[in-house]
Design an enzyme around this catalytic site. Structure first.
Site, PDB file in Angstrom:
ATOM      1  N   GLY A  13      35.770 -94.865 133.020  1.00 18.55           N
ATOM      2  CA  GLY A  13      34.863 -95.294 131.952  1.00 18.55           C
ATOM      3  C   GLY A  13      34.227 -96.655 132.144  1.00 18.55           C
ATOM      4  O   GLY A  13      33.666 -97.205 131.203  1.00 18.55           O
ATOM      5  N   SER A  19      31.785-103.192 129.668  1.00 14.40           N
ATOM      6  CA  SER A  19      32.629-102.044 129.296  1.00 14.40           C
ATOM      7  C   SER A  19      34.056-102.462 128.949  1.00 14.40           C
ATOM      8  O   SER A  19      34.643-103.330 129.618  1.00 14.40           O
ATOM      9  CB  SER A  19      32.710-101.042 130.459  1.00 14.40           C
ATOM     10  N   ILE A  20      34.612-101.807 127.932  1.00 13.27           N
ATOM     11  CA  ILE A  20      36.013-102.026 127.581  1.00 13.27           C
ATOM     12  C   ILE A  20      36.909-101.655 128.773  1.00 13.27           C
ATOM     13  O   ILE A  20      37.923-102.303 129.026  1.00 13.27           O
ATOM     14  CB  ILE A  20      36.358-101.213 126.313  1.00 13.27           C
ATOM     15  N   ILE A  92      36.238 -93.084 127.774  1.00 14.71           N
ATOM     16  CA  ILE A  92      35.075 -92.206 127.903  1.00 14.71           C
ATOM     17  C   ILE A  92      34.661 -91.680 126.537  1.00 14.71           C
ATOM     18  O   ILE A  92      35.517 -91.208 125.772  1.00 14.71           O
ATOM     19  CB  ILE A  92      35.442 -91.015 128.822  1.00 14.71           C
ATOM     20  N   ALA A  95      28.078 -88.816 122.639  1.00 15.11           N
ATOM     21  CA  ALA A  95      27.530 -87.843 121.686  1.00 15.11           C
ATOM     22  C   ALA A  95      26.014 -87.912 121.819  1.00 15.11           C
ATOM     23  O   ALA A  95      25.461 -88.994 122.060  1.00 15.11           O
ATOM     24  CB  ALA A  95      27.955 -88.173 120.259  1.00 15.11           C
ATOM     25  N   TYR A 157      28.233 -93.475 112.409  1.00 12.89           N
ATOM     26  CA  TYR A 157      29.178 -93.090 113.465  1.00 12.89           C
ATOM     27  C   TYR A 157      29.325 -91.570 113.536  1.00 12.89           C
ATOM     28  O   TYR A 157      29.623 -90.999 114.580  1.00 12.89           O
ATOM     29  CB  TYR A 157      30.526 -93.772 113.233  1.00 12.89           C
ATOM     30  N   LYS A 164      36.625 -88.887 117.392  1.00 14.44           N
ATOM     31  CA  LYS A 164      37.710 -89.876 117.475  1.00 14.44           C
ATOM     32  C   LYS A 164      38.941 -89.411 116.693  1.00 14.44           C
ATOM     33  O   LYS A 164      40.077 -89.677 117.097  1.00 14.44           O
ATOM     34  CB  LYS A 164      37.236 -91.241 116.962  1.00 14.44           C
ATOM     35  N   THR A 195      28.692-102.902 123.719  1.00 16.45           N
ATOM     36  CA  THR A 195      28.648-102.221 125.023  1.00 16.45           C
ATOM     37  C   THR A 195      27.497-101.211 125.005  1.00 16.45           C
ATOM     38  O   THR A 195      26.896-100.974 123.955  1.00 16.45           O
ATOM     39  CB  THR A 195      29.959-101.450 125.272  1.00 16.45           C
ATOM     40  N   LEU A 196      27.280-100.574 126.151  1.00 22.80           N
ATOM     41  CA  LEU A 196      26.237 -99.537 126.243  1.00 22.80           C
ATOM     42  C   LEU A 196      26.453 -98.455 125.191  1.00 22.80           C
ATOM     43  O   LEU A 196      25.543 -98.092 124.448  1.00 22.80           O
ATOM     44  CB  LEU A 196      26.328 -98.871 127.619  1.00 22.80           C
TER      45      LEU A 196
HETATM   46  P1  NAP Z   1      30.640 -98.012 127.793  1.00 20.80           P
HETATM   47  O1  NAP Z   1      30.720 -99.255 128.586  1.00 20.80           O
HETATM   48  O2  NAP Z   1      29.278 -97.417 127.596  1.00 20.80           O
HETATM   49  O3  NAP Z   1      31.653 -96.947 128.402  1.00 20.80           O
HETATM   50  C1  NAP Z   1      31.630 -95.567 128.076  1.00 20.80           C
HETATM   51  C2  NAP Z   1      31.900 -94.856 129.371  1.00 20.80           C
HETATM   52  O4  NAP Z   1      32.087 -93.437 129.183  1.00 20.80           O
HETATM   53  C3  NAP Z   1      30.746 -95.017 130.348  1.00 20.80           C
HETATM   54  O5  NAP Z   1      31.230 -95.464 131.581  1.00 20.80           O
HETATM   55  C4  NAP Z   1      30.201 -93.598 130.420  1.00 20.80           C
HETATM   56  O6  NAP Z   1      29.482 -93.314 131.583  1.00 20.80           O
HETATM   57  C5  NAP Z   1      31.496 -92.824 130.326  1.00 20.80           C
HETATM   58  N1  NAP Z   1      31.255 -91.400 130.173  1.00 20.80           N
HETATM   59  C6  NAP Z   1      30.521 -90.766 129.220  1.00 20.80           C
HETATM   60  N2  NAP Z   1      30.514 -89.451 129.451  1.00 20.80           N
HETATM   61  C7  NAP Z   1      31.277 -89.240 130.555  1.00 20.80           C
HETATM   62  C8  NAP Z   1      31.658 -88.089 131.299  1.00 20.80           C
HETATM   63  N3  NAP Z   1      31.264 -86.865 130.929  1.00 20.80           N
HETATM   64  N4  NAP Z   1      32.445 -88.245 132.400  1.00 20.80           N
HETATM   65  C9  NAP Z   1      32.834 -89.458 132.786  1.00 20.80           C
HETATM   66  N5  NAP Z   1      32.513 -90.589 132.129  1.00 20.80           N
HETATM   67  C10 NAP Z   1      31.736 -90.476 131.026  1.00 20.80           C
HETATM   68  O7  NAP Z   1      31.211 -98.239 126.323  1.00 20.80           O
HETATM   69  P2  NAP Z   1      32.616 -98.758 125.748  1.00 20.80           P
HETATM   70  O8  NAP Z   1      32.292 -99.245 124.380  1.00 20.80           O
HETATM   71  O9  NAP Z   1      33.291 -99.650 126.718  1.00 20.80           O
HETATM   72  O10 NAP Z   1      33.416 -97.396 125.562  1.00 20.80           O
HETATM   73  C11 NAP Z   1      34.732 -97.181 126.057  1.00 20.80           C
HETATM   74  C12 NAP Z   1      35.562 -96.488 124.995  1.00 20.80           C
HETATM   75  O11 NAP Z   1      35.834 -97.408 123.940  1.00 20.80           O
HETATM   76  C13 NAP Z   1      34.876 -95.284 124.356  1.00 20.80           C
HETATM   77  O12 NAP Z   1      35.834 -94.265 124.117  1.00 20.80           O
HETATM   78  C14 NAP Z   1      34.400 -95.854 123.033  1.00 20.80           C
HETATM   79  O13 NAP Z   1      34.195 -94.875 122.035  1.00 20.80           O
HETATM   80  C15 NAP Z   1      35.563 -96.758 122.714  1.00 20.80           C
HETATM   81  N6  NAP Z   1      35.327 -97.742 121.664  1.00 20.80           N
HETATM   82  C16 NAP Z   1      34.281 -98.609 121.759  1.00 20.80           C
HETATM   83  C17 NAP Z   1      34.056 -99.526 120.747  1.00 20.80           C
HETATM   84  C18 NAP Z   1      32.895-100.484 120.827  1.00 20.80           C
HETATM   85  O14 NAP Z   1      32.517-101.052 119.795  1.00 20.80           O
HETATM   86  N7  NAP Z   1      32.316-100.704 121.979  1.00 20.80           N
HETATM   87  C19 NAP Z   1      34.900 -99.572 119.619  1.00 20.80           C
HETATM   88  C20 NAP Z   1      35.965 -98.679 119.555  1.00 20.80           C
HETATM   89  C21 NAP Z   1      36.167 -97.766 120.579  1.00 20.80           C
HETATM   90  P3  NAP Z   1      27.861 -93.207 131.405  1.00 20.80           P
HETATM   91  O15 NAP Z   1      27.380 -94.581 131.043  1.00 20.80           O
HETATM   92  O16 NAP Z   1      27.414 -92.723 132.740  1.00 20.80           O
HETATM   93  O17 NAP Z   1      27.603 -92.196 130.319  1.00 20.80           O
END
Ligand code: NAP
Length: 257
Positions: A13, A19-20, A92, A95, A157, A164, A195-196
């Protein structure tokens, strides 16, 4: 000795330095872990390989988490190179934008299916494939990331909130199934981090403002704080903890108004 010295950790991810998953990689590397990072496809390959290059010894491989053949190939490569796995980080989520934007009551069946498949089912599929490698290590730890919108309504959301909720339930059921093999499964419920993926949620900036105003700590959190919580779950410090969802959100989840 670091908390993760001699531990081999797979992190799925990483998209970029915000990214987290990348924050988690840095926390793990600081404590001596050897890392394996995946990228979803060629679009992210260069980015992820460049980041991986800053942590000596880090392996990289492609993984489309919804494709069984891609997941299988990843674990075969890990088996060949490492022969075991001590930890796995699932960061990962996806949506379709149109389903995030429209009112929840208008969620499409396909959008619901995709959100569940990518954001929740991938944890189950990855955990299943990782089992033999955890067995080779004698134990294992899995960490995933969720958000408070699964528990209470966060406008915008929508379909991701339902995914989730499914992910958190999967944490508990996987913990039950894998516990006898000494594999622990936990989740970090992170506060909003820019993040993205987060930028895809409409009104994200407003969410940051609300948290800052209402959270007990009167601030937003940083990705590094989420990474350190994941590190806790991957390390022996949490050896008695499984099936847990830990909020790292400056206390926001405990507030009502
Ligand atoms: P992020 O940097 O955009 O990371 C999300 C990752 O998921 C990306 O690397 C994305 O790749 C990957 N991904 C999506 N579909 C995929 C697939 N089919 N196969 C493999 N990889 C896939 O965002 P992030 O915020 O760090 O998200 C990481 C986790 O933290 C997620 O579960 C998110 O819901 C959770 N989270 C985030 C927040 C927040 O505020 N940021 C808060 C709570 C929880 P692509 O870019 O190529 O799609």
């Amino acid at each position: 000795m670091g908390l993760l010295t001699n531990r081999k950790i797979l992190i799925l991810g990483v998209a970029n330095k915000r990214s987290i998953a990348w924050a988690t990689a840095q926390s793990c590397a600081r404590e001596g872990a050897q890392l394996w990072l995946t990228y979803q496809g060629d679009r992210l390959k260069e980015n992820v390989c460049e980041l991986a290059g800053t942590i000596p010894g880090t392996e990289t491989a492609p993984c489309e988490a919804t494709d069984p053949a891609s997941v299988k190939a990843l674990f075969e490569a890990i088996q060949k190179k490492w022969g075991k796995l001590d930890g796995m980080v699932h960061a990962i989520a996806f949506a379709p934008a149109e389903d995030l934007e429209r009112p929840y009551v208008e969620t499409s069946r396909e959008g619901f299916r995709i959100a569940q498949d990518v954001s929740a089912y991938t944890l189950v599929a990855l955990a299943r494939e990782a089992r033999p490698l955890f067995a080779a290590a004698g134990a294992g730890a899995i960490v995933t990331f969720t958000y408070v919108a699964s528990e209470r309504v966060v406008p915008g959301y929508n379909v991701m909130a339902a995914a989730k909720a499914s992910l958190e339930t999967s944490v508990r059921y996987l913990a039950y199934d894998l516990g006898p093999a000494k594999v622990r499964v936990n989740g970090v419920s992170a506060g909003p981090v820019s993040t993205l993926a987060a930028r895809g949620v409409s009104g994200f900036t407003k969410i940051l403002d609300v948290v800052k105003e209402r959270a007990p700590l009167k601030r937003n959190i940083e990705a590094g704080e989420v990474g350190d919580a994941a590190l806790f779950f991957l390390s022996d410090l949490s050896r008695g903890v499984t099936a847990e969802i830990l909020h790292v959100d400056a206390g926001f989840h405990a507030t009502a108004i």
